[in-house]
Design an enzyme around this catalytic site. Structure first.
Site: not given
Length: 181
Positions: A62, A71, A131
């Site tokens: 993604h 992230k 995350y």
């Protein structure tokens, strides 16, 4: 906290120093000042996410083409194989990937900067994956590269066919994907 740059140097593993005794343990899981020093840039996290998945679930790869997200990922229960793919055309590591095992036991965290696709495979019976992101989720900007793209040839540690969502199964090949310049 110890940091290690991977084969793609912008992707960094953070290993906390754990203090333990007969009562249990303690570690600092995040320190903004130290994190920015290691990353070499100013970073502002805007959102925390918590994902729970079963064994053999594969999520990804993604990314968002607008409201791009860096992230900082970690596992608080179980174990996953976590992957970052460089999708920045101007990068010397374009189309390369790195993978790291993250677990509640090893307490490692992985920094995946903007310009990377991200995915993970659950290795334990279940996993809880946390995350932080540097921008908000933007469904219309979300993209997915197929997890088994032949050009990427990611060495997922599969023991059987992964469990994949319909959305992830519809991911496109990297050669057909929207990438960053």
């Amino acid at each position: 906290m110890k940091s290690t740059r991977l084969e793609i140097p912008e992707v960094i593993v953070f290993d906390p120093v754990v203090f333990g005794d007969e009562r249990g343990s303690f570690f600092e899981s995040f320190n903004h000042r130290n994190f920015e020093r290691e990353v070499g840039a100013s970073v502002n996290f805007t959102q925390d996410n918590h994902s729970v998945s079963l064994k053999n679930v594969l999520r990804g790869l993604h990314y968002q083409v607008e409201q791009c997200q860096g992230k900082l990922v970690r596992v608080v229960k179980g174990e996953v194989f976590d992957v970052a793919v460089d999708i920045r055309e101007s990068s010397p590591t374009f189309k390369q990937w790195v993978g790291v095992t993250l677990s509640a036991e090893n307490k490692k965290q992985l920094w995946i900067p903007e310009g990377f696709a991200h995915g993970f495979l659950v290795l334990s019976d279940t996993a809880e994956f946390l995350y932080k992101t540097t921008d908000y989720y933007a469904p219309k900007a979300e993209r997915c590269i197929i997890w088994n793209d032949a050009d990427l040839n990611i060495a997922w540690p599969l023991v059987e066919a992964p469990i994949i969502s319909e959305k992830d199964a519809a991911g496109v090949a990297l050669k057909d994907a929207d990438v960053f310049s």
